[in-house]
Write a protein that holds these residues in place. Structure first.
Motif, mmCIF file in Angstrom:
data_model
loop_
_atom_site.group_PDB
_atom_site.id
_atom_site.type_symbol
_atom_site.label_atom_id
_atom_site.label_comp_id
_atom_site.label_asym_id
_atom_site.label_seq_id
_atom_site.Cartn_x
_atom_site.Cartn_y
_atom_site.Cartn_z
ATOM 1 N N ASP B 231 0.813 -1.220 0.000
ATOM 2 C CA ASP B 231 0.000 0.000 0.000
ATOM 3 C C ASP B 231 0.844 1.267 0.000
ATOM 4 O O ASP B 231 0.303 2.357 0.133
ATOM 5 C CB ASP B 231 -0.945 -0.008 1.200
ATOM 6 C CG ASP B 231 -0.213 -0.314 2.489
ATOM 7 O OD1 ASP B 231 1.017 -0.125 2.539
ATOM 8 O OD2 ASP B 231 -0.856 -0.750 3.453
ATOM 9 N N ALA B 289 -5.386 -9.395 -0.547
ATOM 10 C CA ALA B 289 -4.914 -9.665 -1.903
ATOM 11 C C ALA B 289 -5.622 -10.856 -2.535
ATOM 12 O O ALA B 289 -5.832 -11.886 -1.895
ATOM 13 C CB ALA B 289 -3.413 -9.932 -1.885
ATOM 14 N N ILE B 293 0.915 -9.467 -8.438
ATOM 15 C CA ILE B 293 1.244 -8.649 -9.613
ATOM 16 C C ILE B 293 2.745 -8.424 -9.709
ATOM 17 O O ILE B 293 3.376 -8.005 -8.735
ATOM 18 C CB ILE B 293 0.538 -7.276 -9.535
ATOM 19 C CG1 ILE B 293 -0.975 -7.455 -9.335
ATOM 20 C CG2 ILE B 293 0.837 -6.436 -10.776
ATOM 21 C CD1 ILE B 293 -1.705 -6.174 -8.941
ATOM 22 N N ALA B 314 2.799 0.212 -9.209
ATOM 23 C CA ALA B 314 2.425 -0.774 -8.185
ATOM 24 C C ALA B 314 1.695 -0.139 -7.009
ATOM 25 O O ALA B 314 0.960 -0.814 -6.292
ATOM 26 C CB ALA B 314 3.669 -1.518 -7.698
ATOM 27 N N ASN B 315 1.901 1.161 -6.784
ATOM 28 C CA ASN B 315 1.233 1.841 -5.677
ATOM 29 C C ASN B 315 -0.057 2.536 -6.087
ATOM 30 O O ASN B 315 -0.778 3.029 -5.227
ATOM 31 C CB ASN B 315 2.165 2.892 -5.060
ATOM 32 C CG ASN B 315 3.122 2.277 -4.066
ATOM 33 O OD1 ASN B 315 2.759 1.341 -3.348
ATOM 34 N ND2 ASN B 315 4.334 2.778 -4.026
ATOM 35 N N LYS B 320 -4.418 -0.863 -9.095
ATOM 36 C CA LYS B 320 -4.640 -2.028 -8.239
ATOM 37 C C LYS B 320 -6.110 -2.430 -8.157
ATOM 38 O O LYS B 320 -6.436 -3.610 -8.080
ATOM 39 C CB LYS B 320 -4.094 -1.747 -6.835
ATOM 40 C CG LYS B 320 -2.581 -1.616 -6.822
ATOM 41 C CD LYS B 320 -2.096 -0.835 -5.621
ATOM 42 C CE LYS B 320 -1.918 -1.728 -4.426
ATOM 43 N NZ LYS B 320 -0.584 -2.330 -4.388
ATOM 44 N N THR B 321 -6.999 -1.417 -8.184
ATOM 45 C CA THR B 321 -8.418 -1.764 -8.164
ATOM 46 C C THR B 321 -8.853 -2.306 -9.528
ATOM 47 O O THR B 321 -9.709 -3.174 -9.601
ATOM 48 C CB THR B 321 -9.297 -0.549 -7.789
ATOM 49 O OG1 THR B 321 -8.903 0.582 -8.569
ATOM 50 C CG2 THR B 321 -9.178 -0.207 -6.321
ATOM 51 N N THR B 399 3.739 -6.607 -6.243
ATOM 52 C CA THR B 399 2.670 -6.062 -5.418
ATOM 53 C C THR B 399 1.449 -6.973 -5.507
ATOM 54 O O THR B 399 1.529 -8.086 -6.049
ATOM 55 C CB THR B 399 2.323 -4.606 -5.804
ATOM 56 O OG1 THR B 399 1.448 -4.055 -4.827
ATOM 57 C CG2 THR B 399 1.667 -4.522 -7.176
ATOM 58 N N CYS B 400 0.325 -6.500 -4.986
ATOM 59 C CA CYS B 400 -0.919 -7.263 -5.048
ATOM 60 C C CYS B 400 -2.041 -6.287 -5.375
ATOM 61 O O CYS B 400 -1.824 -5.083 -5.417
ATOM 62 C CB CYS B 400 -1.188 -7.965 -3.716
ATOM 63 S SG CYS B 400 -1.263 -6.826 -2.332
ATOM 64 N N ASP B 401 -3.222 -6.799 -5.613
ATOM 65 C CA ASP B 401 -4.330 -5.916 -5.961
ATOM 66 C C ASP B 401 -4.938 -5.264 -4.725
ATOM 67 O O ASP B 401 -4.581 -5.600 -3.592
ATOM 68 C CB ASP B 401 -5.386 -6.680 -6.785
ATOM 69 C CG ASP B 401 -5.895 -7.937 -6.073
ATOM 70 O OD1 ASP B 401 -5.256 -8.371 -5.083
ATOM 71 O OD2 ASP B 401 -6.914 -8.494 -6.505
ATOM 72 N N LEU B 402 -5.807 -4.294 -4.946
ATOM 73 C CA LEU B 402 -6.468 -3.549 -3.856
ATOM 74 C C LEU B 402 -7.946 -3.899 -3.894
ATOM 75 O O LEU B 402 -8.637 -3.580 -4.861
ATOM 76 C CB LEU B 402 -6.253 -2.044 -4.054
ATOM 77 C CG LEU B 402 -6.990 -1.089 -3.090
ATOM 78 C CD1 LEU B 402 -6.655 -1.380 -1.643
ATOM 79 C CD2 LEU B 402 -6.644 0.366 -3.418
#
Lengths: 415, 415
Positions: B231, B289, B293, B314-315, B320-321, B399-402
């Motif tokens: 995040d 998550a 990604i 990535a941020n 991410k959404t 990273t990962c999704d939001l």
């Protein structure tokens, strides 16, 4: 995007009606660019001699209309403004440039001016070619229909995921002459779902040269739009344009040609208030927002440093989710101050939620009362104040909380 | 925080068992610092002559243990490591420092060393005073119980909102001598709800001087943990410590004293792989998550520039959404490149989702096929590649999704 959105719970109870600005006429139409059943194009016409100033996104990937406006600003003269919603005309390559040129030509023909005197802004999907044909079709009608009291329609036509139109107005007396400043804006985040952009347009009958208007606008934006954030994502299309018809000169107001002119200071102060009002409306219409947040930073080494710290707090997903959860989690404010990369001394740091001091001198306030702070967090409007104890720098930043609504608007709409 | 969390859908199918590292013994205990019914303190004991290196948060508001470790690192010698979860001992003023000193004294007594040879890390709530009494109570037992195969318990004791423990191991031959490197980490975000911190600890029997170990660690962190984000929120407590017992020297491996030693290069490469593995596990355990990604940036002006652009992508909450919504919204990637503040030329930019090129030369790929990209977006692991067409700089960011899950973990837990 078809689904109707509820009006933000943070919207003002009523929107002001904007008075006419001498030398400005507006109209809006349904061009069917993306939306159905609503107006999506606006045209503003300006009388001869109208000066113009602009501030644009700092993105390295600006939209075609942003590049067009930047290149035309040097002329200092504007006769028309065309804005559409539904397509940002960004990352559209040569076709994007061609679409801008075709639209400017069509607007110039309709307005009876040169294409170089036409300013353009687009907001909507990035990367989809924008067909100029709908503009060519509607612009002649729009020019014929344009009226002095078209501000309400114009402010609605530029909306994308906005849940309410944003407009503000002020009248000031300069040398005994009434001068009107109207401003409209759109934006529900620095960038909305698929819908890049914060756009804002200012219209005034003040007689002010383009360079002075530019200086005033650049200064006013610093403490207003540049102190607003929803998600920290900067659009490819952010555009703020100001148009000054100069018509108040005919009523006896001598032109403002120098930034040192005391009337310019008054004009700038009123303009700054208007932009601050609009900037707050943008945060109040932040996607999924349930709380309006004002972050105040004092005691920083400089105003610029204070603003960066304020934005670090206002952009922190953890601060924003804590407020959404009505959680007095001031530790996350400490975190956001610490990560801002600005001068800060943990042991001089104090933090308030509303009027309640929660932390002082590098630790929890000895009088900390969780129940009192928790009660405060239930309010619709939350104030966070941070004092760094280092210098006299200060800033105020507006934002909103981060909720399931934001995720829904931005992730769920395909499912 | 009491509610049990589901294990992340991105967790690896099985976790490796870590072999012993000669000269290292570990134990974990339930000290009741915040959690009930689980271990929350770990102790590692190191044989005499163990060297140490560390990399810490850049936060201006670092925790008391981070300050302690920084000040002790100059000595280059470690005999014990104490880590607790449940309380970060951050923003706790003089009491925080006193708690660190008391814990170091207790650990030194239990380990039979000097307090200066004890390293500490804490993770958990910010701003709540940390009572050192529980440590004093358990440390003597922990020292008595410490065993060579205590890595599994240790990696579990340091978890906060992590849904699975994170550990990795490798054995390399240097001059025909087997050297073991074990590493453990915790973190479910740069910072988790109330639970600041990414912590990671490396244990090896390699004979390597403290300055060389420091150089190796600092380099390895750049392309691993410093290329991971959940995040974008940087904790007050991020700590990476490496301990080298040197026990492999007794098996004939000459000490590594120079960074130019080719064995150091091999050691660094293996260490980098281990940290990369852990960094990816942290992203896979990102709060809420559902997608892992990998963002790859090539053609940037420099590696550092590539990393900043990768982190901007990535941020970005909008990128991410979109991925959470399985939406091939590459326009948001353009936006994130544009806002990174790094050299970029819109008209040279190309973007791939997986192997599918979606944009090239400043506009949508002529062969763009929405159906193909949408099908790709349904995968659990998403690759985004951006080529800037400017230079040879490159970086890879994880990273990962939001998702709604992130909001639930961070906002809803009080309600």
């Amino acid at each position: 995007m078809g689904k109707a959105q509820e009006v933000s719970p943070l919207a003002p109870a009523r929107l002001p009606d904007l008075p006419p600005v001498e030398g400005v006429r507006l109209a809006a139409a349904e061009a069917g660019i993306r939306y159905k059943g609503r107006r999506d194009v606006m045209l503003a016409l300006f009388s001869e001699g109208t000066t113009v100033a602009g501030v644009f996104t700092r993105s390295r990937c600006p939209s075609a209309p942003v590049e067009w406006c930047r290149a035309r600003l040097g002329g200092g003269i504007a006769r028309a403004l065309v804005v559409n919603s539904g397509n940002a005309n960004a990352f559209t390559g040569m076709r994007g440039r061609a679409a801008v040129e075709a639209t400017a030509r069509a607007a110039a023909e309709a307005a009876g001016c040169r294409p170089e005197e036409v300013f353009l802004a687009s907001t909507g999907v990035i990367g989809e070619p924008l067909d100029p044909t709908p503009f060519e079709r509607v612009l002649k009608h729009l020019a014929a229909e344009a009226v002095p009291d078209g501000f309400a329609d114009a402010s609605a036509a530029i909306m994308t995921t906005d849940t309410f139109p944003k407009r503000a107005s002020a009248t000031i007396e300069l040398d005994g002459v009434a001068v009107t400043i109207n401003a409209i804006a759109k934006g529900a985040g620095m960038i909305a779902p698929d819908m890049a952009t914060m756009l804002s347009f200012v219209f005034t009958d003040a007689p002010i040269t383009a360079p002075v208007l530019q200086a005033v606008l650049a200064e006013a934006v610093e403490t207003t739009f540049n102190c607003t954030t929803v998600d920290g994502d900067t659009s490819t299309s952010d555009t703020l344009l100001a148009f000054a018809t100069g018509k108040a000169a005919a009523r006896g107001l001598a032109p403002m040609r120098e930034v040192t002119d005391p009337r310019v200071t008054r004009f700038r102060n009123v303009l700054t208030s208007l932009l601050a009002e609009l900037a707050q409306l943008v945060a109040r219409d932040g996607e999924g927002a349930t709380k309006f947040i004002t972050v105040e930073v004092t005691g920083a080494e400089s105003d610029a440093s204070a603003r960066r710290i304020g934005l670090s707090i206002a952009n922190s997903p953890l601060v924003k989710t804590a407020i959404a959860g009505e959680d007095a989690n001031w530790g996350r404010v400490v975190m956001a101050v610490g990560k801002a990369g600005e001068p800060a001394d943990r042991d001089r740091l104090s933090i308030w939620f509303g009027d309640i001091r929660v932390a002082a001198d590098g630790e929890r306030d000895p009088a900390y009362d969780e129940a009192a702070v928790s009660a405060y967090m239930k309010a619709r409007e939350i104030g966070i104040r941070v004092d760094l104890g280092l210098g006299r720098g200060r800033a105020r930043v507006w934002t909103c909380d981060l909720t399931h609504g934001y995720i829904s608007v931005n992730a769920d709409y395909r499912s």
